[in-house]
Structure formats: structure tokens, C-alpha cells
Design a protein around this motif. Structure first.
Motif, PDB file in Angstrom:
ATOM      1  N   PHE A  24      36.411  32.752  51.609  1.00 25.27           N
ATOM      2  CA  PHE A  24      37.812  33.082  51.395  1.00 25.27           C
ATOM      3  C   PHE A  24      38.635  32.295  52.411  1.00 25.27           C
ATOM      4  CE2 PHE A  24      35.543  36.731  49.753  1.00 25.27           C
ATOM      5  CZ  PHE A  24      36.248  37.096  48.619  1.00 25.27           C
ATOM      6  N   ASN A  25      39.417  31.338  51.935  1.00 24.91           N
ATOM      7  CA  ASN A  25      40.291  30.538  52.791  1.00 24.91           C
ATOM      8  C   ASN A  25      41.716  31.050  52.617  1.00 24.91           C
ATOM      9  OD1 ASN A  25      41.784  28.633  54.138  1.00 24.91           O
ATOM     10  ND2 ASN A  25      40.797  26.865  53.200  1.00 24.91           N
ATOM     11  N   ASP A  26      42.284  31.625  53.685  1.00 22.38           N
ATOM     12  CA  ASP A  26      43.613  32.215  53.538  1.00 22.38           C
ATOM     13  C   ASP A  26      44.684  31.173  53.197  1.00 22.38           C
ATOM     14  OD1 ASP A  26      43.572  31.021  56.017  1.00 22.38           O
ATOM     15  OD2 ASP A  26      44.413  32.725  57.097  1.00 22.38           O
ATOM     16  N   ASP A  27      44.470  29.914  53.594  1.00 20.01           N
ATOM     17  CA  ASP A  27      45.433  28.859  53.246  1.00 20.01           C
ATOM     18  C   ASP A  27      45.489  28.611  51.736  1.00 20.01           C
ATOM     19  OD1 ASP A  27      46.103  28.496  55.887  1.00 20.01           O
ATOM     20  OD2 ASP A  27      44.633  26.895  56.197  1.00 20.01           O
ATOM     21  N   ASP A  28      44.412  28.954  51.032  1.00 21.92           N
ATOM     22  CA  ASP A  28      44.357  28.791  49.579  1.00 21.92           C
ATOM     23  C   ASP A  28      44.737  30.065  48.834  1.00 21.92           C
ATOM     24  OD1 ASP A  28      43.427  26.206  49.967  1.00 21.92           O
ATOM     25  OD2 ASP A  28      41.322  26.802  49.892  1.00 21.92           O
ATOM     26  N   SER A  29      45.090  31.120  49.575  1.00 24.75           N
ATOM     27  CA  SER A  29      45.400  32.430  48.960  1.00 24.75           C
ATOM     28  C   SER A  29      44.253  32.885  48.058  1.00 24.75           C
ATOM     29  CB  SER A  29      46.715  32.358  48.167  1.00 24.75           C
ATOM     30  OG  SER A  29      47.788  31.982  49.012  1.00 24.75           O
ATOM     31  N   ALA A  30      43.035  32.733  48.566  1.00 24.19           N
ATOM     32  CA  ALA A  30      41.843  33.042  47.767  1.00 24.19           C
ATOM     33  C   ALA A  30      41.538  34.542  47.798  1.00 24.19           C
ATOM     34  CB  ALA A  30      40.654  32.264  48.309  1.00 24.19           C
ATOM     35  N   TYR A  31      41.161  35.084  46.643  1.00 19.07           N
ATOM     36  CA  TYR A  31      40.764  36.480  46.561  1.00 19.07           C
ATOM     37  C   TYR A  31      39.984  36.700  45.267  1.00 19.07           C
ATOM     38  CZ  TYR A  31      44.579  37.102  43.180  1.00 19.07           C
ATOM     39  OH  TYR A  31      45.398  36.999  42.089  1.00 19.07           O
ATOM     40  N   LEU A  32      39.336  37.853  45.174  1.00 16.38           N
ATOM     41  CA  LEU A  32      38.658  38.292  43.952  1.00 16.38           C
ATOM     42  C   LEU A  32      39.278  39.602  43.484  1.00 16.38           C
ATOM     43  CD1 LEU A  32      34.897  37.725  44.938  1.00 16.38           C
ATOM     44  CD2 LEU A  32      36.328  36.244  43.527  1.00 16.38           C
ATOM     45  N   THR A  33      39.291  39.819  42.191  1.00 16.85           N
ATOM     46  CA  THR A  33      39.800  41.079  41.667  1.00 16.85           C
ATOM     47  C   THR A  33      39.014  41.498  40.423  1.00 16.85           C
ATOM     48  OG1 THR A  33      41.784  42.269  40.916  1.00 16.85           O
ATOM     49  CG2 THR A  33      41.570  39.975  40.220  1.00 16.85           C
ATOM     50  N   ARG A  34      38.906  42.798  40.239  1.00 15.47           N
ATOM     51  CA  ARG A  34      38.245  43.356  39.057  1.00 15.47           C
ATOM     52  C   ARG A  34      38.869  44.710  38.758  1.00 15.47           C
ATOM     53  NH1 ARG A  34      34.208  47.205  38.139  1.00 15.47           N
ATOM     54  NH2 ARG A  34      33.138  46.941  36.144  1.00 15.47           N
ATOM     55  N   THR A  35      39.103  44.979  37.483  1.00 13.17           N
ATOM     56  CA  THR A  35      39.617  46.271  37.052  1.00 13.17           C
ATOM     57  C   THR A  35      38.558  46.968  36.202  1.00 13.17           C
ATOM     58  OG1 THR A  35      41.884  45.422  37.017  1.00 13.17           O
ATOM     59  CG2 THR A  35      41.455  47.473  35.821  1.00 13.17           C
ATOM     60  N   PRO A  36      37.979  48.077  36.691  1.00 15.27           N
ATOM     61  CA  PRO A  36      36.985  48.797  35.888  1.00 15.27           C
ATOM     62  C   PRO A  36      37.579  49.274  34.565  1.00 15.27           C
ATOM     63  CG  PRO A  36      36.959  49.551  38.166  1.00 15.27           C
ATOM     64  CD  PRO A  36      38.170  48.684  38.019  1.00 15.27           C
ATOM     65  N   GLY A  37      36.764  49.301  33.523  1.00 14.42           N
ATOM     66  CA  GLY A  37      37.227  49.758  32.216  1.00 14.42           C
ATOM     67  C   GLY A  37      37.532  51.237  32.173  1.00 14.42           C
ATOM     68  N   SER A  38      36.890  52.004  33.054  1.00 13.20           N
ATOM     69  CA  SER A  38      37.149  53.445  33.139  1.00 13.20           C
ATOM     70  C   SER A  38      36.799  53.908  34.541  1.00 13.20           C
ATOM     71  CB  SER A  38      36.315  54.215  32.105  1.00 13.20           C
ATOM     72  OG  SER A  38      34.932  53.989  32.311  1.00 13.20           O
ATOM     73  N   ALA A  39      37.326  55.057  34.912  1.00 16.55           N
ATOM     74  CA  ALA A  39      37.056  55.596  36.242  1.00 16.55           C
ATOM     75  C   ALA A  39      35.605  56.065  36.343  1.00 16.55           C
ATOM     76  CB  ALA A  39      38.003  56.757  36.540  1.00 16.55           C
TER      77      ALA A  39
END
Length: 205
Positions: A24-39
Motif C-alpha cells: 500500500f503506497n499512500d502516494d498512490d492512494s492505494a486501498y482494498l475494499t469489499r462489501t459482503p452480500g449479507s451480514a
């Protein structure tokens, strides 16, 4: 074989490549994200990763999720504030901190790999068993964080992790800011179980 320490990596040479890893390089605004289909299980889960920090500047978000007025996050404390470079895990809801835990230990070595395990089980009758943070296989002492409340959530608290909302690694979950600058490897999330560090590796003398 996994060892809770960094010496094996320090001696591996400049061309060594770690599988199942990401930078993760903060200069590249790098991140990962995931939204579960259900709780899923909001009270019991475990998160584990190997982490190598690249900088000590600024507040850096490791893991987080925002659900309406609630926020559940694991962060590095900023170097310029109180308790600089501690690991902090907190749950904020309805305009107030519900729990807020800082590690007593501070993590300032940008040459080291840390094995971090966040073990959560709010169903535990003893409050100190509801959140545990391990670094390199050792349970860390926890104190009140800057939210000014007990480190441990009330019994049977439903946290934000495992809700059907966007989960982020590497930035603030509610806005495009506070990016992390670090390497991560062997990231694991276990739904419904509160596990010890030995579930993710073994000590090697």
C-alpha cells in the motif's frame, strides 16, 4: 513455516519475494475494499496479517468499516499525538465511543515485519476477553485510547465488521483520506471464530 519475528526476512536478500502479499503506497492512494452480500457474525471474528510499516507519519488506517453513524477501525496512532505509533482498535456509534483500545507497546521499527492478530468475541462474560491484540505471537497489554472510554466493548456488542457495508483496508472507510503506507502479507479473516496466533503460524526457535 511461519516464525513470529522478522529475522528470517532480514536475511533473505533484496530479491526475496513474499507470496500472498501487497504494498500500500499512500502516494498512490492505494486501498482494498469489499462489501459482503449479507451480514454475518458481528460479535465473533479474527483478523490476521503480517505488516511492515514504511513510514511513521500521520494517522494510517489498516482496517475499517462505517455503518451509518458507527465506525469500527484498526489504525496506527499518529506519531505527533499521544501514544505515537500504538495500534488502536475502536468502535464508535451514535456520536460516542463505545470502546477504544490502545496497545501499551509502540511500533516504530520500519525495518521489521509484525504479525498482528486482532481477536474479537464480544460474547465473552469477562470484558478483557472481548478484544485481544497479539503482535508476533504475544498478547499486548491494552489501555484506554483517545476516546476516553474502556478498551473493551459491552457484552454482546454488534460491531461494524461483517455487516453488509463496504469494508476497507488501507484508508479511512468514510472518505478518501488517511491512506496507509505499508506492506502486508498473508491477510486472513475468520468469520465466527476467535482464534489464537498459533492458528496462523508456529514459533520456530
Amino acid at each position: 513455516m511461519t516464525m513470529f519475528g522478522s529475522q528470517w526476512l532480514a536475511n533473505a536478500g533484496a530479491t526475496y519475494e513474499i507470496e500472498q502479499s501487497i504494498r500500500f503506497n499512500d502516494d498512490d492512494s492505494a486501498y482494498l475494499t469489499r462489501t459482503p452480500g449479507s451480514a454475518s457474525n458481528l460479535r465473533t471474528w479474527t483478523w490476521s496479517a503480517w505488516i511492515k510499516r514504511c513510514t511513521l507519519s500521520g494517522t494510517q488506517r489498516i482496517l475499517g468499516v462505517v455503518t451509518g453513524s458507527s465506525s469500527t477501525e484498526l489504525v496506527w496512532r499518529p506519531s505527533g499525538g499521544s501514544r505515537p505509533d500504538a495500534l488502536r482498535f475502536y468502535y464508535y456509534s451514535g456520536g460516542s465511543y463505545i470502546s477504544d483500545a490502545d496497545t501499551v507497546a509502540l511500533y516504530k521499527d520500519v525495518s521489521a515485519w509484525y504479525h498482528v492478530v486482532l481477536k474479537v468475541d464480544t460474547t465473552q462474560a469477562t470484558d478483557t476477553n472481548r478484544i485481544k491484540i497479539y503482535v508476533n505471537g504475544v498478547e499486548q497489554a491494552l489501555v484506554d485510547g483517545p476516546g476516553g472510554v474502556d478498551p473493551y466493548p459491552p457484552l454482546n456488542t454488534d460491531l461494524g465488521v461483517n455487516t453488509a457495508n463496504a469494508h476497507y483496508m488501507g484508508r479511512y472507510p468514510d472518505a478518501a483520506q488517511w491512506y496507509v503506507d505499508q506492506y502486508m502479507a498473508e491477510i486472513n479473516f475468520i468469520d465466527g471464530q476467535a482464534l489464537e496466533p498459533s492458528s496462523f503460524g508456529q514459533l520456530d526457535a
